[in-house]
Motif scaffolding. Structure first.
Motif, PDB file in Angstrom:
ATOM      1  N   ALA A   2       1.363   4.590   2.170  1.00  0.00           N
ATOM      2  CA  ALA A   2       1.087   5.113   3.506  1.00  0.00           C
ATOM      3  C   ALA A   2       1.384   6.608   3.535  1.00  0.00           C
ATOM      4  CB  ALA A   2       1.936   4.388   4.546  1.00  0.00           C
TER       5      ALA A   2
ATOM      6  N   GLU B 176      -9.054   5.115   4.329  1.00  0.00           N
ATOM      7  CA  GLU B 176      -8.544   4.237   3.280  1.00  0.00           C
ATOM      8  C   GLU B 176      -9.186   4.568   1.937  1.00  0.00           C
ATOM      9  OE1 GLU B 176      -7.248   0.210   5.632  1.00  0.00           O
ATOM     10  OE2 GLU B 176      -9.301   0.311   4.869  1.00  0.00           O
TER      11      GLU B 176
ATOM     12  N   TRP C 240     -13.262   4.775   7.079  1.00  0.00           N
ATOM     13  CA  TRP C 240     -12.344   4.944   8.214  1.00  0.00           C
ATOM     14  C   TRP C 240     -12.136   3.621   8.930  1.00  0.00           C
ATOM     15  CZ3 TRP C 240     -10.251   9.776   9.038  1.00  0.00           C
ATOM     16  CH2 TRP C 240     -10.836  10.838   8.344  1.00  0.00           C
ATOM     17  N   THR C 241     -10.898   3.386   9.363  1.00  0.00           N
ATOM     18  CA  THR C 241     -10.579   2.186  10.121  1.00  0.00           C
ATOM     19  C   THR C 241     -10.826   2.442  11.613  1.00  0.00           C
ATOM     20  OG1 THR C 241      -8.275   2.727  10.620  1.00  0.00           O
ATOM     21  CG2 THR C 241      -8.739   1.774   8.449  1.00  0.00           C
TER      22      THR C 241
ATOM     23  N   GLN D 151      -3.939   0.503  -2.983  1.00  0.00           N
ATOM     24  CA  GLN D 151      -4.476   0.824  -1.659  1.00  0.00           C
ATOM     25  C   GLN D 151      -3.687   1.984  -1.043  1.00  0.00           C
ATOM     26  OE1 GLN D 151      -5.543  -2.794   0.784  1.00  0.00           O
ATOM     27  NE2 GLN D 151      -4.380  -3.817  -0.817  1.00  0.00           N
TER      28      GLN D 151
ATOM     29  N   THR E 100      -3.526   4.487   2.423  1.00  0.00           N
ATOM     30  CA  THR E 100      -3.954   4.670   3.808  1.00  0.00           C
ATOM     31  C   THR E 100      -3.470   6.017   4.313  1.00  0.00           C
ATOM     32  OG1 THR E 100      -3.927   2.285   4.258  1.00  0.00           O
ATOM     33  CG2 THR E 100      -3.850   3.759   6.149  1.00  0.00           C
TER      34      THR E 100
ATOM     35  N   MET F  45      -7.832   5.795  10.584  1.00  0.00           N
ATOM     36  CA  MET F  45      -7.187   6.048   9.293  1.00  0.00           C
ATOM     37  C   MET F  45      -8.224   5.997   8.179  1.00  0.00           C
ATOM     38  SD  MET F  45      -3.646   3.919   9.694  1.00  0.00           S
ATOM     39  CE  MET F  45      -2.625   4.099  11.162  1.00  0.00           C
TER      40      MET F  45
ATOM     41  N   ASP G 224      -2.992   8.382   7.413  1.00  0.00           N
ATOM     42  CA  ASP G 224      -2.919   8.516   8.872  1.00  0.00           C
ATOM     43  C   ASP G 224      -3.052  10.006   9.176  1.00  0.00           C
ATOM     44  OD1 ASP G 224      -2.515   8.313  11.554  1.00  0.00           O
ATOM     45  OD2 ASP G 224      -0.409   7.714  11.426  1.00  0.00           O
TER      46      ASP G 224
ATOM     47  N   LEU H 284       0.822  -1.200   0.000  1.00  0.00           N
ATOM     48  CA  LEU H 284       0.000   0.000   0.000  1.00  0.00           C
ATOM     49  C   LEU H 284       0.860   1.257   0.000  1.00  0.00           C
ATOM     50  CD1 LEU H 284       0.266   1.055   3.183  1.00  0.00           C
ATOM     51  CD2 LEU H 284      -1.361  -0.767   3.567  1.00  0.00           C
TER      52      LEU H 284
ATOM     53  N   THR I 243      -8.775   3.648  -2.539  1.00  0.00           N
ATOM     54  CA  THR I 243      -8.127   2.891  -3.608  1.00  0.00           C
ATOM     55  C   THR I 243      -8.130   3.773  -4.853  1.00  0.00           C
ATOM     56  OG1 THR I 243     -10.180   1.812  -4.342  1.00  0.00           O
ATOM     57  CG2 THR I 243      -8.831   0.657  -2.704  1.00  0.00           C
TER      58      THR I 243
END
Length: 349
Positions: free
Chosen positions: A252, A332, A325-326, A289, A291, A330, A293, A250, A334
């Motif tokens: 980041a 996410e 959101w995780t 992907q 992500t 975070m 933060d 991914l 794509t």
């Protein structure tokens, strides 16, 4: 350097193009070195070598020792042959993503073999202009049972003869490709080089200046601007910064507020990152992907950030899905891999 400027250069013998707006780098393209997988838009006559029953996909032999992955191949069997077009960029060692839906895209028109129909870009809203363009489309060679035609937004206001020439060139290329209906796997059409892509995709609005001269990247600060974008640390408006780093799995992105320690600092830094994110990812050539933060902010502000993400990518025209959101806070996404990562193909990288 004021205005919208397109620069065309060569680096290590490879075509390269840059788009600068008021001195800021907006995009850069460069041909991949020899030996790398063909870029998006290349077309091959492929033969199915094996299927993935549970996934509905298939691996195709594309010739030249390369394999492609066709996502929807439900009714295909090993030995079946078809035209396929490269639709994305794969990680080294993986099969090339391909599609059986062929499109031939130029500055003013998109020709679609075996998908008949006439359309005009929805971005053109003037009824008289839409009617004019539909008349041009109806009179063109693409108006047939075998070809479909979409006139792009760049065609608005353009002389009919220029549009006819554009359509004719695309139909001629399409006919040359689809005449191949049997034989072993082979590549039929290369992807366009950086200069052709710049002419095709950076024509709207028309640039204020086009500079085509070897060495113009160095003369006009493009090389320095690219090196800055290739760095992991990216400055943000308002004094914050973000780190954009890639792994095999991914991309980041870590957002920081910098010296701002106010209550709203996190939200401001996150929004600054979001507004510039399409440009950063586009120039870096990153997808898959992603992500984010985010800098600390109240949960109630998440919807505002998510809406800003969707707006930024919608205005950019990028193919992006916001996954959500995780539990760790975070965000996410794509994004389609539509070009080679710049760090992999830039000469000094």
């Amino acid at each position: 350097m004021k205005g919208r400027v397109v620069l065309l250069d060569h680096l290590e013998g490879r075509a390269a193009a840059a788009l600068m707006v008021d001195g800021a780098l907006q995009d850069v393209l460069i041909d991949a070195p020899d030996g790398m997988a063909p870029g998006v838009g290349a077309i091959a006559w492929g033969v199915v070598s094996r299927r993935f029953g549970g996934q509905g996909g298939a691996i195709l032999n594309l010739g030249d020792g390369r394999e492609g992955y066709l996502r929807r191949a439900k009714d295909m069997q090993p030995g079946d042959a078809l035209w396929v077009q490269v639709s994305g960029v794969a990680e080294p060692g993986k099969a090339i993503p391909v599609s059986e839906n062929l499109i031939f895209k130029s500055r003013y028109a998109i020709v679609t073999p075996f998908a008949p129909g006439l359309n005009v870009s929805r971005a053109i809203r003037d009824d008289e202009e839409r009617d004019r363009l539909l008349e041009i489309a109806a009179d063109s060679r693409a108006n047939s049972d075998e070809y479909g035609l979409i006139l792009r937004s760049a065609a608005a206001g353009v002389d009919a003869d220029a549009i006819y020439d554009d359509i004719y060139a695309m139909c001629k290329t399409a006919t040359m490709v689809v005449e191949q209906r049997d034989g072993p796997p082979e590549w039929l059409l290369d992807a366009e080089d950086a200069h052709a892509l710049a002419w095709r995709d950076w024509s709207e609005p028309d640039p204020d200046e086009v500079i085509q001269q070897d060495g113009c990247f160095a003369d006009h600060g493009v090389l320095d601007a690219v090196e800055a974008v290739l760095a992991a640390r990216q400055p943000l408006a308002g004094g914050g910064h973000a780190y954009v780093e890639t792994t095999r799995a991914l991309v980041a992105i870590d957002v920081n507020t910098g010296a701002d320690h106010s209550f709203a600092a996190g939200l401001k830094a996150n929004l600054a990152l979001v507004r510039d994110l399409p440009r950063i990812l586009r120039i870096k050539g990153l997808g898959g992907q992603i992500t984010l933060d985010m800098a600390p902010m109240p949960k109630k502000e998440r919807r505002k950030v998510e809406d800003a993400v969707k707006k930024a990518f919608r205005q950019d025209g990028s193919d992006v899905v916001v996954a959500g959101w995780t539990p760790l806070g975070m965000l996410e996404l794509t994004r389609k891999r539509d070009r080679h990562p710049l760090a992999r193909i830039w000469p000094s990288a």
